[in-house]
Design a protein around this motif. Structure first.
Motif, short mmCIF file in Angstrom:
data_model
loop_
_atom_site.label_atom_id
_atom_site.label_comp_id
_atom_site.label_asym_id
_atom_site.label_seq_id
_atom_site.Cartn_x
_atom_site.Cartn_y
_atom_site.Cartn_z
N TYR A 49 0.82 -1.21 0.00
CA TYR A 49 0.00 0.00 0.00
C TYR A 49 0.85 1.26 0.00
N TYR A 75 -4.09 3.58 -0.15
CA TYR A 75 -4.42 2.88 -1.38
C TYR A 75 -3.78 1.50 -1.37
N LEU A 76 -4.61 0.48 -1.38
CA LEU A 76 -4.15 -0.91 -1.43
C LEU A 76 -3.86 -1.24 -2.88
N LYS A 77 -2.59 -1.47 -3.19
CA LYS A 77 -2.21 -1.80 -4.56
C LYS A 77 -2.30 -3.30 -4.83
N LEU A 128 -4.34 -3.37 7.55
CA LEU A 128 -4.44 -2.18 6.69
C LEU A 128 -5.37 -1.15 7.31
N ILE A 134 -9.89 3.82 2.87
CA ILE A 134 -9.02 2.89 2.14
C ILE A 134 -9.66 2.70 0.77
N TRP A 160 -9.12 0.76 -3.27
CA TRP A 160 -8.42 -0.25 -4.05
C TRP A 160 -9.23 -0.57 -5.28
#
Length: 147
Positions: free
Chosen positions: A65, A79-81, A102, A114, A116
């Motif tokens: 992230y 941002y969760l990649k 997270l 959050i 994604w």
């Protein structure tokens, strides 16, 4: 199982995990360049943070992230990649444990949310996110431009 941030000592295993992720998405499973991984994650200005889920010395999965600004107004978002669980560890609570960490990281950083993306052709991931209570967002189109 424990979830903790990756360290520079994890670089070689991260290289292997990146190859597994690439293969999962249909690409060529070539390990990532350890020097590039070190620069991206462990330099004075890291591009991302990686959380690793472990059972003893075995890495079960990862979440990568970054923080984005602005999110809403002057807020920051996490941002969760990438969320990836090794095949042998799937359906064992690893993804949920990573998502829990997270949420803590986002709260600790003062984020308002959050965010994604998920591939539409990955029904298992979509079902997992829905089970967490997340709802797909409409009104955005994802773009990518190669350099």
């Amino acid at each position: 199982m424990q979830v903790s941030p990756a360290t520079e000592a994890d670089t070689n295993e991260l290289s292997v995990l990146l190859a597994e992720i690439e293969q999962y998405y249909g690409g060529d499973p070539v390990p990532g360049d350890p020097d590039q991984i070190r620069r991206a994650l462990f330099s004075p200005h890291p591009a991302a943070t990686v959380l690793l889920a472990r059972d003893g010395d075995e890495i079960l999965g990862l979440a990568s992230y970054s923080f984005l600004w602005p999110a809403a107004g002057a807020d920051t978002s996490l941002y969760l990649k990438e969320l990836y669980v090794r095949e042998s560890a799937r359906r064992g609570g690893v993804a949920r444990a990573l998502m829990t960490e997270l949420l803590k990281a986002a709260a600790d950083a003062g984020c308002s949310r959050i965010e994604w993306t998920a591939d539409t052709d990955n029904p298992a991931a979509l079902a997992f996110y829905e089970a967490l209570g997340a709802e797909p967002r409409k009104g955005k189109v994802f773009y990518r431009s190669a350099l």
